[in-house]
Scaffold this active site. Structure first.
Site, mmCIF file in Angstrom:
data_model
loop_
_atom_site.group_PDB
_atom_site.id
_atom_site.type_symbol
_atom_site.label_atom_id
_atom_site.label_comp_id
_atom_site.label_asym_id
_atom_site.label_seq_id
_atom_site.Cartn_x
_atom_site.Cartn_y
_atom_site.Cartn_z
ATOM 1 C CG ASP A 44 -51.530 -47.908 -19.469
ATOM 2 O OD1 ASP A 44 -51.133 -47.432 -20.545
ATOM 3 O OD2 ASP A 44 -51.139 -47.500 -18.362
ATOM 4 N NE ARG A 46 -48.712 -45.943 -20.081
ATOM 5 C CZ ARG A 46 -48.192 -45.754 -18.864
ATOM 6 N NH1 ARG A 46 -47.068 -45.085 -18.731
ATOM 7 N NH2 ARG A 46 -48.804 -46.262 -17.799
ATOM 8 C CG HIS A 98 -48.900 -52.176 -17.720
ATOM 9 N ND1 HIS A 98 -48.463 -50.897 -17.462
ATOM 10 C CD2 HIS A 98 -50.239 -52.158 -17.544
ATOM 11 C CE1 HIS A 98 -49.501 -50.141 -17.143
ATOM 12 N NE2 HIS A 98 -50.589 -50.884 -17.188
#
Length: 221
Positions: A44, A46, A98
């Site tokens: 990801d 992020r 996450h």
């Protein structure tokens, strides 16, 4: 969306600013890498490993894939672990999932994404294994968060069970494997209570981590 030329300009600015602060930075960096940490995380965009834990280039060896899976047939991941443990002699392996993981969400919703569905089958196995615990969670958002946590715990156990890590422990190498989860909602990492430093410690560490999940989640959606 930035153009490619802008990305190259950003790189030049970044490199220049580092040299301004530390003229020998890249000279030192080019000689050798000696990280103490292997980060196994999600691909990801992020979740940038170095930035999240505040370490500069050269300090973290990184492997990332969709949903931070550690599969025993994945030679890419296993080779990264082997190089980190046997060659770089890292002291810590950080398995970091996450909250808000799209891969985990797709598994929970039984949503088809394409070829990656075959990869996410590993997360599906985690869901099946812990179906009873997940069924106890009423809100969809909290059930998603719980599966993210369970996935990290299971993938951490998978790391511990690799021949690379088992052999390192057998020869007395100091190596700890940690289960962490990162929150996109506040930018903080939460240890999941699973730190394993020997084969004998795995079962109890995993059981303790799973027991902790029965407590209320400590973040707001």
């Amino acid at each position: 969306m930035p153009e490619i030329a802008e990305l190259l300009a950003n790189n030049r600015t970044w490199a220049h600013s580092l040299r301004e602060r530390d003229p020998d930075f890249f000279k030192r960096l080019s000689r050798q890498q000696a990280p103490q940490y292997l980060w196994i995380g999600c691909a990801d965009s992020r979740v940038p490993a170095n930035e999240i834990i505040g370490l500069p280039p050269g300090e973290v060896f990184v492997h990332r894939n969709v949903a931070n899976v550690v599969a025993h047939g994945d030679l890419n991941c296993l080779s990264t672990i082997q190089f980190a443990v046997d060659v770089l002699k890292v002291k810590h392996i950080l398995v970091v999932g996450h909250y808000g993981c799209g891969g985990v969400q797709a598994v929970l919703e039984q949503r088809r994404l394409g070829l990656v569905d075959n990869w996410l089958r590993h997360v599906g196995d985690v869901l099946i294994k812990h179906r009873a615990m997940l069924d106890e969670v009423d809100l969809d958002s909290l059930r998603h968060a719980r599966l993210c946590e369970l996935n990290v715990i299971e993938q951490t156990a998978n790391v511990c069970l690799t021949t690379v890590v088992q052999d390192a422990w057998a020869r007395g190498q100091k190596l700890a494997v940690h289960a962490w989860i990162y929150s996109l909602f506040d930018g903080q990492i939460r240890p999941l209570g699973m730190r394993v430093e020997s084969p004998a410690a795995l079962v109890e560490a995993q059981a303790n981590a799973l027991a902790r999940l029965t407590r209320p989640l400590d973040f707001a959606h």
